[in-house]
Design a protein around this motif. Structure first.
Motif, short mmCIF file in Angstrom:
data_model
loop_
_atom_site.label_atom_id
_atom_site.label_comp_id
_atom_site.label_asym_id
_atom_site.label_seq_id
_atom_site.Cartn_x
_atom_site.Cartn_y
_atom_site.Cartn_z
N UNK A 57 0.82 -1.21 0.00
CA UNK A 57 0.00 0.00 0.00
C UNK A 57 0.86 1.27 0.00
N UNK A 58 0.25 2.34 -0.47
CA UNK A 58 0.88 3.66 -0.42
C UNK A 58 -0.07 4.62 0.28
N UNK A 59 0.50 5.56 1.00
CA UNK A 59 -0.32 6.52 1.74
C UNK A 59 -0.70 7.69 0.84
N UNK A 60 -1.98 8.04 0.86
CA UNK A 60 -2.48 9.17 0.10
C UNK A 60 -2.53 10.36 1.06
N UNK A 61 -1.55 11.22 0.95
CA UNK A 61 -1.41 12.31 1.93
C UNK A 61 -2.40 13.44 1.71
#
Length: 437
Positions: A57-61
């Motif tokens: 997963x990647x964080x959506x800032x």
């Protein structure tokens, strides 16, 4: 006042029913076996899928801007979900800006309760005694008192309702999450219901009260001889509850309670899902399992994945227990006819039934462990071998130790039956000093 109904089931009927139970037992046994096999594989697949997602997963800032580079990727984001939708209860004219609105309904009714007692009789028949009692309580559906077993209760405890209202749930069609829109399933996952303050105009309350009073008079004047005044109020609005009845503090048969709750239009949420255009969808792992998580409040991704693992663990044990109970219940259904055949002598049938129950429980448990172990051999061989070893140990205990226990039970039964005639003979012998007629 209780009403009792006593019936007798003949020995032949009982034996016939027990043979019919063999088919049901086979179905239960096979269903339990299939469930255990599926459950173990499903757990391992979901565990692997969660581990895969946790590493990808990647964080959506910034949720206020759609990053096209992240399209198709698994993301984590947290923020506020909002809606401008107004939800309206058309029947009562209640509207509110909310994510969800729910109307629940309860009826105060006479309810029939039954207590069943079974007693085996010498010769194989069975006496079934059912005792019916009646009490008043809140229920989700009107109760048909004409179906009560006690003929007197059908008129004495007669049910009616002042009005009939269907429960209803509504949810917003458009809920935004920054620049994104949530899907229908994601909107359904938003929780946090709160009481919805009612705003019903006085004219509508008067109209509903008049209708409720007329219904009350139709149903109670003849049967109960209760009088009413034209000024009596039959509908009461209090916070989020609309009460149909004379006195909310002392409910009577026929009263109806309608309650409204809603989910406020702004909610802090955390989400893990695959970004797709301006929305989110489920992430599909390599093994085909899908992952999509939405939780209320701000929660770190590590916590969300841990909660998902914990939920997977819990469901593993829930379905394991269900599967094992189906296997054991199926075996008892298959071999239950043996106990029924011996019901001509209830005492012997009880001992034999206990033994059959023990055997079915042990065999069912061993079989379940074998199925679980074989399933795990496909995914995690070491754990599968350990479970097989435990099943083998149980087989050894039952095969070698169980025989001694069965011999002991048989000896006790024999001694008990031999002691019973002797005790009878002693009681029949006259004591010294007692005149004999």
């Amino acid at each position: 006042m209780a009403y009792t109904e006593t019936t007798t089931v003949g020995y032949g009927t009982r034996v016939g029913n027990s043979f019919k139970g063999i088919g049901t037992g086979i179905i239960m046994f096979l269903a339990g076996t299939a469930l255990l096999w599926w459950n173990e594989g499903n757990f391992v697949k979901m565990d692997k899928a969660l581990n895969e997602a946790e590493g990808n997963y990647e964080e959506l800032s910034n949720i206020d801007k759609i990053d096209a580079d992240k399209d198709g990727q698994l993301i984590y984001a947290t923020g506020v979900a909002k809606t401008a939708d107004s939800l309206v209860d058309d029947q009562f004219g209640i509207g509110v800006n909310a994510v969800k609105m729910q109307r629940t309904v309860e009826y105060y009714q006479w309810v029939e309760q039954v207590k069943e007692e079974k007693k085996d009789k010498l010769g194989g028949s069975q006496e079934i005694k059912k005792t019916y009692t009646y009490k008043q309580e809140w229920v989700s559906q009107p109760v048909q008192s004409s179906q009560f077993k006690d003929p007197a209760a059908q008129s004495r405890n007669r049910n009616f309702v002042l009005t009939t209202v269907e429960p209803e749930s509504k949810q917003a069609t458009k809920v935004t999450f920054g620049a994104f829109e949530l899907s229908e399933s994601q909107i359904s996952s938003i929780s946090g219901r709160e009481p919805l303050e009612l705003n019903i105009d006085s004219a509508k309350l008067v109209s509903m009260s008049n209708q409720a009073r007329q219904e009350y008079q139709r149903n109670t004047t003849t049967s109960y001889g209760m009088s009413n005044t034209d000024t009596a109020k039959y509908v009461h609005a209090d916070q989020n509850v609309l009460y149909f009845g004379q006195n909310p503090g002392a409910p009577a048969v026929g009263d109806v309670r309608v309650t409204w709750t809603y989910v406020k239009p702004e909610n802090k949420i955390s989400i893990i899902a695959k970004q797709k255009d301006n929305s989110f969808t489920a992430y599909k792992a390599k093994n085909g399992k899908t992952i999509q998580m939405l939780t209320m409040g701000t929660k770190a991704p590590e916590e969300m994945f841990q909660d998902a693992h914990d939920s997977n663990d819990m469901m593993l044990w829930v379905w394991r227990i269900v599967g094992i109970m189906l296997v054991i219940g199926g075996l008892k259904g298959i071999f239950g006819f043996l106990e029924t055949i011996l019901k001509v002598v209830p005492f012997l049938a009880g001992i034999f039934g206990w033994g059959v129950g023990v055997v079915c429980t042990v065999v069912g448990l061993v079989w379940s462990l074998i199925v679980i172990a074989l399933a795990w051999l496909f995914y995690r061989p070491v754990i599968g071998i350990i479970i097989l070893a435990i099943a083998g140990f149980l087989i050894w205990v039952f095969a070698f130790k169980g025989k001694d226990k069965l011999k002991e039970l048989a000896a006790n039964a024999k001694n008990r039956s031999a002691a019973q005639p002797a005790a009878t003979a002693v009681e029949a012998e006259p004591q010294a000093g007692t005149p004999v007629e």
